[in-house]
Motif scaffolding. Structure first.
Motif, mmCIF file in Angstrom:
data_model
loop_
_atom_site.group_PDB
_atom_site.id
_atom_site.type_symbol
_atom_site.label_atom_id
_atom_site.label_comp_id
_atom_site.label_asym_id
_atom_site.label_seq_id
_atom_site.Cartn_x
_atom_site.Cartn_y
_atom_site.Cartn_z
ATOM 1 N N ASP A 229 0.669 -1.556 -0.078
ATOM 2 C CA ASP A 229 0.021 -0.105 0.051
ATOM 3 C C ASP A 229 0.909 1.130 0.030
ATOM 4 O O ASP A 229 0.431 2.351 0.244
ATOM 5 C CB ASP A 229 -0.910 0.047 1.178
ATOM 6 C CG ASP A 229 -0.345 -0.068 2.517
ATOM 7 O OD1 ASP A 229 1.093 -0.031 2.721
ATOM 8 O OD2 ASP A 229 -0.854 -0.283 3.473
ATOM 9 N N GLY A 230 2.028 1.171 -0.221
ATOM 10 C CA GLY A 230 3.114 2.364 -0.258
ATOM 11 C C GLY A 230 3.841 2.624 1.142
ATOM 12 O O GLY A 230 4.286 3.711 1.130
ATOM 13 N N GLY A 231 3.309 1.859 1.968
ATOM 14 C CA GLY A 231 3.773 2.256 3.607
ATOM 15 C C GLY A 231 4.402 1.110 4.218
ATOM 16 O O GLY A 231 4.697 0.991 5.361
ATOM 17 N N LEU A 232 5.144 0.357 3.332
ATOM 18 C CA LEU A 232 5.879 -0.799 3.980
ATOM 19 C C LEU A 232 7.146 -0.285 4.772
ATOM 20 O O LEU A 232 7.664 0.629 4.480
ATOM 21 C CB LEU A 232 6.646 -1.842 3.023
ATOM 22 C CG LEU A 232 5.534 -2.513 1.984
ATOM 23 C CD1 LEU A 232 6.176 -3.155 1.063
ATOM 24 C CD2 LEU A 232 4.535 -3.227 2.924
ATOM 25 N N GLN A 233 7.258 -0.922 6.095
ATOM 26 C CA GLN A 233 8.264 -0.330 7.023
ATOM 27 C C GLN A 233 8.830 -1.339 7.663
ATOM 28 O O GLN A 233 10.059 -0.947 8.334
ATOM 29 C CB GLN A 233 7.935 0.970 7.712
ATOM 30 C CG GLN A 233 6.590 0.888 8.551
ATOM 31 C CD GLN A 233 6.476 2.211 9.151
ATOM 32 O OE1 GLN A 233 6.632 3.064 8.635
ATOM 33 N NE2 GLN A 233 5.543 1.866 10.205
ATOM 34 N N SER A 234 8.297 -2.435 8.116
ATOM 35 C CA SER A 234 8.745 -3.425 9.133
ATOM 36 C C SER A 234 9.984 -4.221 8.339
ATOM 37 O O SER A 234 9.907 -4.438 7.234
ATOM 38 C CB SER A 234 7.856 -4.272 9.753
ATOM 39 O OG SER A 234 7.303 -5.264 8.839
ATOM 40 N N PRO A 235 11.088 -4.532 9.178
ATOM 41 C CA PRO A 235 11.823 -5.685 8.413
ATOM 42 C C PRO A 235 11.039 -6.657 8.038
ATOM 43 O O PRO A 235 10.303 -7.459 8.830
ATOM 44 C CB PRO A 235 12.638 -5.932 9.564
ATOM 45 C CG PRO A 235 12.586 -4.794 10.435
ATOM 46 C CD PRO A 235 11.185 -4.440 10.563
ATOM 47 N N ILE B 35 5.685 -8.703 5.820
ATOM 48 C CA ILE B 35 6.264 -7.731 5.826
ATOM 49 C C ILE B 35 4.973 -6.839 6.211
ATOM 50 O O ILE B 35 3.894 -6.859 5.844
ATOM 51 C CB ILE B 35 6.908 -7.047 4.890
ATOM 52 C CG1 ILE B 35 7.707 -5.824 4.927
ATOM 53 C CG2 ILE B 35 6.048 -6.931 3.440
ATOM 54 C CD1 ILE B 35 8.686 -5.496 3.883
ATOM 55 N N GLY B 36 5.360 -5.610 7.265
ATOM 56 C CA GLY B 36 4.320 -4.901 7.887
ATOM 57 C C GLY B 36 4.165 -3.341 7.232
ATOM 58 O O GLY B 36 5.108 -2.843 6.863
ATOM 59 N N SER B 37 3.123 -2.853 7.049
ATOM 60 C CA SER B 37 2.880 -1.316 6.800
ATOM 61 C C SER B 37 2.728 -0.519 7.898
ATOM 62 O O SER B 37 1.950 -0.833 9.027
ATOM 63 C CB SER B 37 2.024 -1.371 5.739
ATOM 64 O OG SER B 37 1.409 -0.058 5.200
ATOM 65 N N SER B 38 2.757 0.606 7.499
ATOM 66 C CA SER B 38 2.334 2.013 8.436
ATOM 67 C C SER B 38 0.977 1.875 8.598
ATOM 68 O O SER B 38 0.372 2.409 9.554
ATOM 69 C CB SER B 38 3.066 3.202 8.142
ATOM 70 O OG SER B 38 2.473 3.394 6.751
ATOM 71 N N SER B 39 0.228 1.472 7.595
ATOM 72 C CA SER B 39 -1.317 1.512 7.726
ATOM 73 C C SER B 39 -1.855 0.259 8.481
ATOM 74 O O SER B 39 -3.037 0.127 8.865
ATOM 75 C CB SER B 39 -1.841 1.342 6.320
ATOM 76 O OG SER B 39 -1.504 0.041 5.940
ATOM 77 N N VAL C 215 3.214 -10.177 15.857
ATOM 78 C CA VAL C 215 3.362 -8.876 15.060
ATOM 79 C C VAL C 215 3.217 -7.839 16.280
ATOM 80 O O VAL C 215 2.098 -7.768 16.612
ATOM 81 C CB VAL C 215 2.170 -8.922 14.071
ATOM 82 C CG1 VAL C 215 2.215 -7.301 13.418
ATOM 83 C CG2 VAL C 215 2.162 -9.840 13.273
ATOM 84 N N PRO C 216 4.127 -7.054 16.437
ATOM 85 C CA PRO C 216 4.008 -6.142 17.474
ATOM 86 C C PRO C 216 3.526 -4.856 16.689
ATOM 87 O O PRO C 216 3.946 -4.501 15.489
ATOM 88 C CB PRO C 216 5.431 -5.826 17.947
ATOM 89 C CG PRO C 216 6.281 -6.212 16.925
ATOM 90 C CD PRO C 216 5.627 -7.389 16.228
ATOM 91 N N THR C 217 2.592 -4.059 17.082
ATOM 92 C CA THR C 217 1.794 -2.908 16.698
ATOM 93 C C THR C 217 2.156 -1.778 17.268
ATOM 94 O O THR C 217 2.903 -1.878 18.420
ATOM 95 C CB THR C 217 0.389 -2.908 16.094
ATOM 96 O OG1 THR C 217 -0.235 -2.734 17.506
ATOM 97 C CG2 THR C 217 0.079 -4.183 15.564
ATOM 98 N N ALA C 218 1.816 -0.497 17.092
ATOM 99 C CA ALA C 218 2.282 0.728 17.643
ATOM 100 C C ALA C 218 1.513 0.508 19.145
ATOM 101 O O ALA C 218 1.983 1.430 20.248
ATOM 102 C CB ALA C 218 1.909 2.051 16.857
ATOM 103 N N ALA D 226 -3.462 -1.617 13.898
ATOM 104 C CA ALA D 226 -2.618 -0.360 14.453
ATOM 105 C C ALA D 226 -1.404 -0.443 13.370
ATOM 106 O O ALA D 226 -1.000 -1.564 12.787
ATOM 107 C CB ALA D 226 -2.477 -0.374 15.802
ATOM 108 N N GLU D 227 -0.632 0.526 13.519
ATOM 109 C CA GLU D 227 0.547 0.736 12.734
ATOM 110 C C GLU D 227 1.487 -0.334 12.917
ATOM 111 O O GLU D 227 1.630 -0.825 14.344
ATOM 112 C CB GLU D 227 1.480 2.151 12.865
ATOM 113 C CG GLU D 227 2.852 2.263 12.342
ATOM 114 C CD GLU D 227 3.337 3.576 12.685
ATOM 115 O OE1 GLU D 227 4.401 3.773 11.961
ATOM 116 O OE2 GLU D 227 2.807 4.253 13.348
ATOM 117 N N ILE D 228 2.230 -1.179 12.176
ATOM 118 C CA ILE D 228 3.288 -1.762 12.265
ATOM 119 C C ILE D 228 4.446 -0.990 12.021
ATOM 120 O O ILE D 228 4.915 -0.674 11.057
ATOM 121 C CB ILE D 228 3.426 -3.305 11.264
ATOM 122 C CG1 ILE D 228 1.785 -3.967 11.406
ATOM 123 C CG2 ILE D 228 4.380 -4.044 11.626
ATOM 124 C CD1 ILE D 228 1.730 -4.799 10.367
#
Length: 126
Positions: free
Chosen positions: A50-56, A66-70, A115-118, A90-92
């Motif tokens: 979705d354009g927000g990938l950020q987790s390792p 892989i997790g996203s900021s969304s 999966v740890p989220t915010a 929640a955000e990953i």
């Protein structure tokens, strides 16, 4: 680096530590795209989600997660094709490996994907 001689072979660009899946290296680019790269350094596939990938990324049982900021968690096959996704609520978060802060990341063991989220900790099992 060459494992036998220690000589430089090539560099890579990734905002998280790389993950290796068989002969493919997984690099998360600064623009949030996950690239699968072969041993020659050629990009075999790219996945932007979705354009927000950020987790390792994490590889478990032949699936790349892989997790996203969304808050979307993606599952990919070895060819970088999406085979699964879910909204975790929640955000990953981004795993900050560059600063002196506590880092988080996806984890797996004993049949669970963690999966740890915010704001929560989510577990998936089969």
């Amino acid at each position: 680096m060459n494992a036998n001689t220690g000589s430089f072979i090539r560099s890579f660009n990734s905002v998280t530590p790389p993950v290796f899946f068989g002969n493919v290296a997984l690099f998360l680019q600064p623009d949030g795209t996950l690239n699968g790269v072969n041993s020659s350094g050629h990009v075999l596939w790219s996945f932007a989600g979705d354009g927000g990938l950020q987790s390792p990324p994490l590889v478990v049982n032949q699936t790349i997660y892989i997790g996203s900021s969304s808050g979307v968690l993606y599952g990919l096959n070895a060819s970088g094709q999406q085979v699964w996704s879910t909204q975790v609520g929640a955000e990953i978060p981004y795993s900050d490996e560059r600063n002196a802060v506590i880092t988080t990341g996806l984890g797996a063991g004993d049949g669970l994907l963690i999966v740890p989220t915010a704001s929560t900790l989510v577990a998936y099992g089969n």
